[in-house]
Design an enzyme around this catalytic site. Structure first.
Site, PDB file in Angstrom:
ATOM      1  N   VAL A 118       0.866  -1.176   0.000  1.00 34.07           N
ATOM      2  CA  VAL A 118       0.000   0.000   0.000  1.00 34.07           C
ATOM      3  C   VAL A 118       0.906   1.230   0.000  1.00 34.07           C
ATOM      4  O   VAL A 118       1.913   1.257   0.719  1.00 34.07           O
ATOM      5  CB  VAL A 118      -0.909   0.022   1.246  1.00 34.07           C
ATOM      6  N   CYS A 119       0.556   2.226  -0.831  1.00 35.11           N
ATOM      7  CA  CYS A 119       1.246   3.521  -0.770  1.00 35.11           C
ATOM      8  C   CYS A 119       2.749   3.314  -1.031  1.00 35.11           C
ATOM      9  O   CYS A 119       3.133   2.543  -1.912  1.00 35.11           O
ATOM     10  CB  CYS A 119       0.939   4.151   0.591  1.00 35.11           C
ATOM     11  N   THR A 120       3.582   3.990  -0.283  1.00 37.47           N
ATOM     12  CA  THR A 120       5.033   3.885  -0.493  1.00 37.47           C
ATOM     13  C   THR A 120       5.609   2.556  -0.008  1.00 37.47           C
ATOM     14  O   THR A 120       6.831   2.365  -0.080  1.00 37.47           O
ATOM     15  CB  THR A 120       5.766   5.048   0.206  1.00 37.47           C
ATOM     16  N   GLY A 121       4.762   1.639   0.420  1.00 32.92           N
ATOM     17  CA  GLY A 121       5.231   0.277   0.702  1.00 32.92           C
ATOM     18  C   GLY A 121       5.857  -0.367  -0.529  1.00 32.92           C
ATOM     19  O   GLY A 121       6.738  -1.231  -0.410  1.00 32.92           O
ATOM     20  N   SER A 171      -1.992   2.494  -4.910  1.00 38.26           N
ATOM     21  CA  SER A 171      -1.680   3.908  -4.852  1.00 38.26           C
ATOM     22  C   SER A 171      -1.698   4.357  -3.379  1.00 38.26           C
ATOM     23  O   SER A 171      -1.647   3.518  -2.479  1.00 38.26           O
ATOM     24  CB  SER A 171      -2.702   4.630  -5.725  1.00 38.26           C
TER      25      SER A 171
END
Lengths: 218, 218
Positions: A118-121, A171
């Site tokens: 998720v996200c910047t993961g 995103s």
């Protein structure tokens, strides 16, 4: 994918680190919590040590935050994890503190059935090399930084989430909720996903190409 | 509202109890976490004891869950709380275990600037008597049970969230996210709320009367 099976996954892990984004974890995990009312699931919260993990990034100590109690360390995580969820957050910018997460992804990916970020993961998965040659996405406002972490990834600027093989990348922050509902639909069936979305009173974005925040990625 | 002021609130508390719904807390709180990157905020996580609080309801021990570390007990909570957030969850059905929450709401409401509930958290506020004569809403699938907790509340079956005076009550789980963005818009300005929603890549429902799940309330 040694443990690949046609049965829906039961054994989940979440990779925690200092400065993880709370909603990156609890958006998807809350849906799994609800799912576990009707199906047997296991969820391991994995961290560098068994000390509570704070959402406050070391570089931003004046932020408010919450502390979560892990169930395992990266050394003691269950061998039979099927799905690993990797959140993002300001903490992903700390390359040293997140190295145990990167090492864990690299070591465990060959045995996982699914990897979800998720996200910047996705920056952590990229550093582990498991996204090389694959399509992936990330937080839109942080897109340039994430893409700079690994050139061999086919970074997608316009996507709510991306599925490439057994890797799902979403995103920014809230997109992880749409992704987990899509993942649950793919694994457990549309009826299960829809019932959970109703229970959560969540209006799903069901189209991975419908990215309302693509403009933020420049 | 002794501490009423025209300044936006800085001092938040969250009322935790066994079996709280994770997203009821972390949907709104994640936005506050992000807000605290640019504004000074305080957030107290209040619980019956200082032991970690589990999302697993006592009555559903086979569910998976997470444990959160509180910062205060209901006895030691800061005197100057301005905003109290009360989540819902299966745990609200446990009248005995939630009595400390109900007592705390009753004792503290006169000094609060704002009380916010998410999902079946409004059942706890109702039991405290602070919703008497006021309009309020709740989780739609659990609406009958919540409404049965207190007859003197003007329960609203069709609402994403309801504002009556200084009490904000939201519909089920995810509705708490729309509510916190609306609350932030009201307190800190539309530009602040919109910037946070972009950062979270969250598509807001800005209309409290637009309730996609009203049919669940019968």
């Amino acid at each position: 994918m040694a443990s690949q099976s046609s049965l829906p996954p039961q054994n989940y892990g979440v990779a925690l680190f200092e400065g993880f984004q709370a909603l990156d974890v609890f958006g998807p995990v809350d849906v799994l919590n609800l799912l576990s009312a009707t199906r047997t699931l296991k969820l391991s919260l994995i961290a560098p040590t068994l000390d509570p993990v704070t959402t406050v990034p070391a570089a931003r100590p004046t932020m408010i935050g919450q502390r979560i109690v892990p169930t395992h360390t990266y050394e003691t995580a269950p061998d039979d994890l099927e799905v690993l969820l990797v959140p993002g957050g300001f903490g992903t910018r700390d390359l040293e503190r997140t190295q145990p997460v990167v090492d864990f992804i690299k070591a465990r990916y060959p045995k996982l059935r699914f990897l979800l970020t998720v996200c910047t993961g996705s920056a952590l998965a990229a550093r582990a090399g498991v996204l090389d040659g694959k399509e992936a996405t990330s937080n839109k406002a942080s897109f340039e930084w994430v893409a700079s972490q690994r050139a061999w990834v086919k970074w997608q600027r316009e996507a709510r989430w991306v599925v490439d093989g057994n890797i799902w990348t979403s995103s920014g922050i809230s997109a992880g909720i749409d992704q987990i509902f899509a993942f649950i639909e793919a694994q457990y069936g549309e009826d299960v996903a829809e019932a959970l979305a109703k229970q959560s009173e969540y209006v799903r974005n069901k189209d991975p190409k419908n990215d309302p925040f693509k403009a933020l990625a420049g």
